[in-house]
Design an enzyme around this catalytic site. Sequence first.
Site, PDB file in Angstrom:
ATOM      1  N   GLU A  21      -2.352 -37.113  12.518  1.00 11.21           N
ATOM      2  CA  GLU A  21      -1.742 -35.780  12.644  1.00 11.21           C
ATOM      3  C   GLU A  21      -0.656 -35.592  11.578  1.00 11.21           C
ATOM      4  OE1 GLU A  21      -1.883 -35.203  17.506  1.00 11.21           O
ATOM      5  OE2 GLU A  21      -0.347 -36.478  16.631  1.00 11.21           O
ATOM      6  N   ASP A 207      -9.245 -29.570  21.820  1.00 11.89           N
ATOM      7  CA  ASP A 207     -10.291 -29.670  22.843  1.00 11.89           C
ATOM      8  C   ASP A 207      -9.960 -28.752  24.005  1.00 11.89           C
ATOM      9  OD1 ASP A 207      -8.880 -31.602  25.077  1.00 11.89           O
ATOM     10  OD2 ASP A 207      -8.300 -32.166  23.046  1.00 11.89           O
TER      11      ASP A 207
END
Length: 249
Positions: A21, A207
């Site tokens: 990330e 998600d």
Amino acid sequence: ALGHGMTTIKRVVLMVAMEEEAKPMIEGLNLTKRDEGLSGLPTIVHEGAHNGGYVAVVNPGRDGASGVNLIGTDAAALTTFQAIKELEPDLVINAGTCGGFKRTGGAIGDVFCATGFQHHDRRIPIPGYDAFGVGRRNAVSATQLVAALGLKTGVCSTGNSLDFIPQDDERMDAVGAVAKDMEGAAVAWAADLAGGVPLLGIKVVTDIVDGDKPTQEEFLANLHTASASLQVHVPKVLDFVINRALADL
């Protein structure tokens, strides 16, 4: 936190759980890796100047036994607390990925600015301990930032499992949570403990929690895209907040 409102933001620490990330953010902001991390911890710190201020991206580092990123609340709390003590930020930003919810209109790639944080997996049905378990804390109010960058908003709910059980879901649904992560509420607790340092949460959806695809597959499939989205959005957030009074976010 009283007294923080007039503080002009000059020093910002970005707490990021996974190196995947952080990498695009670090490259996008052109930050330099420090030789040493934070004292006594396996942290990785990249720092530099941005918009006339100081920015550090702090990763908790890697687990000695397995070699994976130190995700979850334990490392997040320790790392946040130590980062605040050593780097003395005016603002902490928990930046990273999250699960979103179909039921609150979430979609993959959405960018949320968290209004607050809670735990959904600390169920302690004893008076006093129940509220402690939930650990609800507000993020710094950032209505102008949200409007300027067109971000979505809502509560970020934290737990130490990638999946969830029905009791977790009840607690997420009860507050209309828009984001599910594994660090936010712990970062919020540590920032509070370390002197009430103001906190923002910037989360990109990888998600759909209440969708039909296995979370781990969806997360891994979208991690790269979400990290690229952070690379775009985090500098915009920093451009907005640095040199601005907290009260004017």
